[in-house]
Scaffold this motif. Structure first.
Motif, PDB file in Angstrom:
ATOM      1  N   THR A 140      14.641   3.938  14.272  1.00  0.00           N
ATOM      2  CA  THR A 140      14.705   5.217  14.888  1.00  0.00           C
ATOM      3  C   THR A 140      15.531   6.043  14.302  1.00  0.00           C
ATOM      4  O   THR A 140      15.529   7.410  14.667  1.00  0.00           O
ATOM      5  N   ASP A 141      16.169   5.659  13.059  1.00  0.00           N
ATOM      6  CA  ASP A 141      16.995   6.832  12.410  1.00  0.00           C
ATOM      7  C   ASP A 141      16.267   7.132  11.126  1.00  0.00           C
ATOM      8  O   ASP A 141      16.762   7.745  10.296  1.00  0.00           O
ATOM      9  N   ARG A 180      12.546   8.584   9.317  1.00  0.00           N
ATOM     10  CA  ARG A 180      11.485   9.480   9.201  1.00  0.00           C
ATOM     11  C   ARG A 180      10.497   9.085   8.280  1.00  0.00           C
ATOM     12  O   ARG A 180      10.485   9.239   6.866  1.00  0.00           O
ATOM     13  N   GLY A 196       6.317   8.716   7.065  1.00  0.00           N
ATOM     14  CA  GLY A 196       5.196   9.269   7.408  1.00  0.00           C
ATOM     15  C   GLY A 196       4.089   8.509   6.489  1.00  0.00           C
ATOM     16  O   GLY A 196       4.435   7.618   5.530  1.00  0.00           O
ATOM     17  N   ASP A 224       4.669   8.103   2.941  1.00  0.00           N
ATOM     18  CA  ASP A 224       5.571   7.179   2.699  1.00  0.00           C
ATOM     19  C   ASP A 224       5.130   5.538   2.714  1.00  0.00           C
ATOM     20  O   ASP A 224       5.619   5.064   1.741  1.00  0.00           O
ATOM     21  N   PRO A 246      20.034  10.718  10.383  1.00  0.00           N
ATOM     22  CA  PRO A 246      18.832   9.992   9.808  1.00  0.00           C
ATOM     23  C   PRO A 246      18.390  10.449   8.464  1.00  0.00           C
ATOM     24  O   PRO A 246      18.696  11.200   7.646  1.00  0.00           O
ATOM     25  N   GLY A 283      15.123   9.894   5.303  1.00  0.00           N
ATOM     26  CA  GLY A 283      13.535   9.969   5.102  1.00  0.00           C
ATOM     27  C   GLY A 283      13.027   8.613   4.545  1.00  0.00           C
ATOM     28  O   GLY A 283      13.818   7.995   3.992  1.00  0.00           O
TER      29      GLY A 283
END
Length: 203
Positions: free
Chosen positions: A64-65, A67, A69, A72, A128, A130
């Protein structure tokens, strides 16, 4: 290179489970699948799969922390495949392919995860974060491993039917198996059976 003992619970196709600690974050990443014959073990199908694995890894990043995509995910699979080639080459004393080194260096160029001290005094990450940051941490771990003093201790499991790669961080440097409870015990059982089998009858 990350050497903290954590370990992943692996469940091989033939049943059962065992704890595998390869001794380095970058080698942990190899358990998510890989190129060629290792594609059958692929678990990174969607961005969320990468986030879920990072939560299980020694980074212990809550999904949940993160990001993460599609880009990635693609970068992660490319990095992992390059790491497979480099790890096996290192284990067998072969030079690294230029394209694999380029892939690792590309991932390592991104800003890595930023460490911080948690309120309870423990190690934590600034979140958070990435997906590229997490992949950079993995790639930088690989740079440290393959260029550092433990490179000579990168090994492939000695079992004929196991290709897991680990770095032997033990003091005597005699580790042979991915896990004693898995391939080490299988070897012991086979050796015991071989000793108990009757020899050829005297002629």
């Amino acid at each position: 290179m990350s050497v903290a003992t954590t370990g992943l619970v692996l469940r091989p196709p033939d049943g059962g489970s065992f704890v595998f600690d390869p001794g380095a974050l970058c080698l942990e990443f190899l358990t998510t699948g890989g190129p060629g014959a290792f594609a059958r073990y692929e678990i990174l199908h969607e961005p969320g799969d990468l986030a879920d694995w990072l939560a299980l890894s020694r980074l212990r990043l809550a999904a949940t922390d993160l990001r993460v995509g599609p880009d990635d995910l693609d970068a992660g699979r490319r990095l992992r495949d390059a790491l497979w080639h480099m790890a096996r080459a290192t284990a067998h004393g072969r030079p690294h392919r230029a394209e694999d080194v380029t892939e690792v260096n590309r991932a390592a160029q991104h800003p890595p995860l930023a460490p911080r001290i948690a309120p309870d005094g423990s190690h934590a990450w600034s979140l958070p974060a990435g997906g590229a940051q997490a992949l950079s941490a993995i790639a930088r771990d690989a740079v440290e491993l393959f260029t550092g003093r433990h490179a000579a201790r990168v090994r492939e499991c000695a079992a004929d039917d196991c290709y897991l790669v680990f770095v032997d961080t033990s003091r005597p440097g005699r580790r042979r198996w991915c896990a004693m409870e898995r391939c080490g015990n299988r070897h012991k059982v086979r050796a015991l059976r071989a000793r108990r089998e009757p020899g050829p009858a005297p002629g």
